[in-house]
Design a protein around this motif. Structure first.
Motif, mmCIF file in Angstrom:
data_model
loop_
_atom_site.group_PDB
_atom_site.id
_atom_site.type_symbol
_atom_site.label_atom_id
_atom_site.label_comp_id
_atom_site.label_asym_id
_atom_site.label_seq_id
_atom_site.Cartn_x
_atom_site.Cartn_y
_atom_site.Cartn_z
ATOM 1 N N ALA A 253 0.829 -1.206 0.000
ATOM 2 C CA ALA A 253 0.000 0.000 0.000
ATOM 3 C C ALA A 253 0.864 1.256 0.000
ATOM 4 N N ASP A 254 1.979 1.200 0.713
ATOM 5 C CA ASP A 254 2.856 2.372 0.795
ATOM 6 C C ASP A 254 3.531 2.690 -0.535
ATOM 7 N N THR A 255 3.630 1.707 -1.425
ATOM 8 C CA THR A 255 4.271 1.950 -2.725
ATOM 9 C C THR A 255 3.343 2.670 -3.697
ATOM 10 N N LEU A 256 2.040 2.717 -3.403
ATOM 11 C CA LEU A 256 1.080 3.319 -4.326
ATOM 12 C C LEU A 256 1.093 4.837 -4.200
ATOM 13 N N PRO A 307 -11.630 2.103 -6.406
ATOM 14 C CA PRO A 307 -10.391 1.501 -5.880
ATOM 15 C C PRO A 307 -9.728 0.543 -6.856
ATOM 16 N N ALA A 308 -10.454 0.092 -7.892
ATOM 17 C CA ALA A 308 -9.826 -0.777 -8.896
ATOM 18 C C ALA A 308 -8.663 -0.064 -9.586
ATOM 19 N N CYS A 309 -8.640 1.259 -9.478
ATOM 20 C CA CYS A 309 -7.528 2.042 -10.016
ATOM 21 C C CYS A 309 -6.233 1.749 -9.269
ATOM 22 N N PHE A 310 -6.357 1.291 -8.007
ATOM 23 C CA PHE A 310 -5.189 1.037 -7.168
ATOM 24 C C PHE A 310 -4.998 -0.440 -6.833
ATOM 25 N N VAL A 311 -6.082 -1.189 -6.791
ATOM 26 C CA VAL A 311 -6.034 -2.583 -6.324
ATOM 27 C C VAL A 311 -6.265 -3.514 -7.508
ATOM 28 N N LYS A 313 -6.311 -7.260 -9.529
ATOM 29 C CA LYS A 313 -6.725 -8.635 -9.238
ATOM 30 C C LYS A 313 -5.519 -9.459 -8.779
ATOM 31 N N ASP A 314 -5.658 -10.129 -7.649
ATOM 32 C CA ASP A 314 -4.672 -11.047 -7.078
ATOM 33 C C ASP A 314 -3.433 -10.356 -6.513
ATOM 34 N N ASP A 315 -3.427 -9.017 -6.413
ATOM 35 C CA ASP A 315 -2.260 -8.386 -5.780
ATOM 36 C C ASP A 315 -2.419 -8.496 -4.254
ATOM 37 N N PRO A 316 -1.408 -8.097 -3.459
ATOM 38 C CA PRO A 316 -1.498 -8.286 -2.003
ATOM 39 C C PRO A 316 -2.717 -7.632 -1.358
ATOM 40 N N LEU A 317 -3.098 -6.443 -1.842
ATOM 41 C CA LEU A 317 -4.278 -5.786 -1.282
ATOM 42 C C LEU A 317 -5.545 -6.563 -1.609
ATOM 43 N N ASP A 318 -5.605 -7.090 -2.822
ATOM 44 C CA ASP A 318 -6.761 -7.879 -3.242
ATOM 45 C C ASP A 318 -6.875 -9.139 -2.399
ATOM 46 N N ALA A 319 -5.749 -9.811 -2.194
ATOM 47 C CA ALA A 319 -5.758 -11.043 -1.393
ATOM 48 C C ALA A 319 -6.208 -10.765 0.041
ATOM 49 N N ALA A 320 -5.782 -9.623 0.599
ATOM 50 C CA ALA A 320 -6.202 -9.270 1.955
ATOM 51 C C ALA A 320 -7.697 -8.989 2.007
ATOM 52 N N GLU A 340 -5.728 1.739 5.784
ATOM 53 C CA GLU A 340 -6.146 3.140 5.787
ATOM 54 C C GLU A 340 -5.639 3.906 4.570
ATOM 55 N N ARG A 341 -4.426 3.607 4.128
ATOM 56 C CA ARG A 341 -3.867 4.369 3.007
ATOM 57 C C ARG A 341 -4.729 4.247 1.758
ATOM 58 N N ILE A 342 -5.389 3.096 1.589
ATOM 59 C CA ILE A 342 -6.265 2.902 0.435
ATOM 60 C C ILE A 342 -7.698 3.298 0.779
ATOM 61 N N GLY A 343 -8.276 2.658 1.796
ATOM 62 C CA GLY A 343 -9.692 2.834 2.084
ATOM 63 C C GLY A 343 -10.072 4.203 2.605
ATOM 64 N N CYS A 344 -9.141 4.881 3.292
ATOM 65 C CA CYS A 344 -9.466 6.178 3.879
ATOM 66 C C CYS A 344 -8.719 7.325 3.206
ATOM 67 N N ASN A 345 -7.865 6.999 2.245
ATOM 68 C CA ASN A 345 -7.055 8.060 1.644
ATOM 69 C C ASN A 345 -7.094 7.979 0.123
ATOM 70 N N LEU A 346 -6.222 7.162 -0.469
ATOM 71 C CA LEU A 346 -6.031 7.209 -1.913
ATOM 72 C C LEU A 346 -7.301 6.950 -2.714
ATOM 73 N N ALA A 347 -8.110 5.981 -2.289
ATOM 74 C CA ALA A 347 -9.307 5.627 -3.063
ATOM 75 C C ALA A 347 -10.573 6.266 -2.503
#
Length: 665
Positions: A253-256, A307-311, A313-320, A340-347
């Motif tokens: 998530a931090d790499t996005l 969020p599909a813009c960031f997550v 299919k089958d990447d670590p965020l998707d698997a989680a 939080e970086r995805i769900g509350c921030n980037l996306a």
């Protein structure tokens, strides 16, 4: 080689040598009976020696004689002497060659004796099938080092088992001591509870107590040693819900990087968007906009986070997210589907920030008729963040005609009423039960009624339903594989319950068929729609993200990530997990509601509606809390009857509320 029946053979069984008598011959396999009379099929290649024939019926006597001869020969075998000789002079690895090298000849008894000694040792010679090669001194040293390590690990596990057993039996108020050697095990047990991290520790935890699962053992371990992390929800831990994320997921998530504009998205950032959510909500899935054109038509925007813009299919965020396919809103905490970086921030559609979205632009006539719509990938910027209470205040205020947001809210509420009326005309059923907001902060439990049918809730609900309906229509028109949410018509008529009555509500709900997944477009009876899917909550529901992913790929002209079959498999599995998690959410709410009633309401008088009376079992739902309890009475009570009762007891751990009539107190 063919072996005649009644021949005594010595063969390699399950890593040990066995004697038996051939009872059925064959080219590749023979059938052999041992001293126990049990028969087994043996590969001819696994037979190392032939020890003559059995004449007559004295099979056991013959086998005993051969066995004794082999045992005597084994006493004469010095494997270290053989190893040194073979290492110095070399020898073919076959058993017969090794026997000849050591004994000077290779009788059947000598071959069998040597085979047994070599299998017992396993250090000086390396075995491959029935060939034995002398190891070098360096190889033996490494082997012995590895064996010593394995032995130490086994001994350490045994010490951990014994220590854990003592901890689980620990009594008294002082914490059980944790030896330095067990700190690592304690960390692994904590990681298992918090993040689902699997390790050898789980096996030890699982085997610690026969009737207690690994999670319960780990929880007791942390309690007794006073190592429970601060602020954790033990209810979540006990049920395998991990509030945290693994370091790999967080690092990914931090790499996005934040979205900074994209040419394929339509720029809608100039529209006046506002979001409406609970005050505490941080995952902002959706926003709305509304204006008028020169002809006084309404131009409504329904903007859904992407969020599909960031997550992928089958990447670590998707698997989680697959493991926690919906965000859980519990009295003690929130367990988010994404970090939080995805769900509350980037996306998330955070106010003031440019964000990727999937946007519906819908035109309504001045009378509220839907005229036209389109669906596009967009770049949006929310200007105002509203909560439901604030939105309702704006809608109720006599002022605000000059405020563009208040005007937009009023227009949307008017259109929402038209949409709901249209669905009800088409057969939609309104069955909304009361909702409570239960919060636990420290030792304080608060319970607040929540009006889920307030004007602002109504307008948000109607436009999210519309967005999901239009997404289904878009997918069907463009022949995109999606999963439709359908509901069959009930076998008997259902009546909407707009003014909540517990008994009437239950009677109508019982008639409704369960919603189900379908790869084919079908109607959704309860919503009064001919098509329905779900994309409106992609930050909180994994199923919505999956459907969004299909649509996003279509917009980009890319290969669709899922076929119909894959979609159905993914969503069917996700729905089962989500259903289990919703059950946990209900269970947690029930527990803390009962705890609140135990603390604040035991002994008090309440109004209640009898919802069931079957023999001696009488259930009543108490007013204002939508919680049902058993009425302890011998009096007759009628379903639907409203009565006054006293709360006699509330037992959170048993999930039980006990009521009694006032006169019988």
């Amino acid at each position: 080689m063919d072996f005649l029946e009644q021949t005594v053979v010595d063969y390699l069984g399950s890593n040990e040598m066995c004697l038996g008598v051939v009872v059925k011959s064959g080219t590749d396999r023979v059938q052999v009976r041992g001293a126990t009379q049990q028969q087994e099929k043996v590969k001819v290649a696994n037979i190392v020696a032939e020890h003559g024939m059995v004449y007559g019926n004295d099979v056991l006597g013959k086998l005993a004689t051969v066995q004794n001869a082999i045992r005597d020969a084994m006493a004469d075998v010095d494997l270290e002497l053989l190893w040194e000789d073979v290492l110095a002079n070399g020898c073919e690895p076959e058993l017969s060659a090794l026997a000849a090298h050591y004994f000077g000849e290779a009788t059947a008894v000598q071959i069998s004796a040597l085979a047994r000694k070599l299998l017992e040792d396993g250090t000086l010679f390396q075995r491959k099938q029935l060939q034995f090669t002398a190891r070098t001194r360096e190889e033996i040293d490494e082997l012995e080092r590895l064996r010593a390590m394995r032995a130490e690990r086994a001994a350490a596990k045994e010490r951990t088992r014994q220590w854990l057993d003592g901890v689980l039996d620990h009594q008294g108020e002082t914490p059980a001591p944790v030896p330095e050697e067990q700190e690592g095990f304690l960390r692994l047990a904590t990681d298992y509870l918090l993040c689902g991290f699997n390790s050898d520790a789980v096996n030890i935890l699982s085997a610690a107590r026969e009737k207690i699962n690994a999670r319960e053992v780990a929880l007791r371990l942390l309690r007794v040693t006073d190592r429970m992390p601060a602020g954790v929800d033990e209810f979540l831990l006990a049920n395998g819900i991990h509030a945290g994320f693994s370091s790999a997921v967080l690092e990914h998530a931090d790499t996005l990087t934040p979205y900074d504009g994209n040419s394929h998205r339509e720029d809608l950032s100039g529209l006046e968007l506002f979001s409406i959510d609970d005050e505490e909500t941080r995952e902002i899935d959706d926003a709305l906009s509304c204006s008028r054109d020169d002809e006084q038509n309404y131009l409504v925007g329904i903007h859904i986070a992407d969020p599909a813009c960031f997550v992928g299919k089958d990447d670590p965020l998707d698997a989680a997210a697959v493991e926690r396919p919906l965000s859980l809103y519990l009295p003690t905490t929130t367990v988010m589907m994404f970090p939080e970086r995805i769900g509350c921030n980037l996306a998330s559609l955070v106010a003031g920030e440019l964000r990727p979205a999937l946007s519906f632009q819908v035109k309504f006539s001045s009378e509220g008729a839907l005229l036209d719509w389109r669906f596009v990938p967009a770049a949006v910027r929310v200007r105002h963040r509203l909560d439901y209470h604030g939105a309702d205040e704006r809608l109720a205020s006599p002022d605000g005609d000059g405020d563009s947001v208040t005007v937009a809210l009023r227009d949307l509420l008017f259109l929402a009423g038209k949409l709901r009326a249209g669905r009800e005309t088409a057969g939609a059923v309104q069955l909304n039960g009361p909702e409570l907001k239960i919060r636990v902060r420290g030792s304080v439990v608060t319970v607040t009624p929540e009006d889920s049918d307030s004007p602002s809730h109504q307008l948000v609900s109607e436009f999210m339903i519309l967005a999901n309906h239009l997404a289904a229509k878009y997918a069907l028109h463009h022949d995109l594989p999606v999963i439709y949410r359908t509901q069959d018509q009930p076998s008997s008529p259902v009546t909407s319950v707009k003014e909540y009555d517990p008994y009437l509500f239950e009677q109508q709900v019982k008639k409704m068929k369960r919603t189900r997944l379908s790869t084919h477009p079908q109607a959704h009876y309860g919503l009064g729609l001919d098509l329905y899917t779900q994309i409106s909550s992609p930050l909180r529901r994994y199923a919505d993200l999956v459907i969004q992913r299909q649509l996003s790929a279509h917009f980009l002209g890319k290969e669709l990530p899922y076929s119909h079959e894959e979609l159905f498999g993914v969503l069917d599995n996700v729905d089962r997990t989500a259903s289990q998690n919703r059950s946990l959410e209900r269970e947690a709410n029930k527990y803390w509601l009962l705890e609140y009633l135990r603390r604040e309401k035991v002994g008090t008088e309440v109004g209640a509606t009898i919802v069931r009376a079957e023999g001696s079992l009488i259930l009543a739902e108490i007013d204002g809390f939508a919680e049902r309890g058993v009425v302890m009475t011998r009096s007759r009570m009628t379903p639907g009857e409203h009565v006054r009762l006293r709360i006699r007891d509330a037992i959170p751990n048993a999930g039980r509320l006990v009521l009694e009539p006032l006169a019988e107190g």
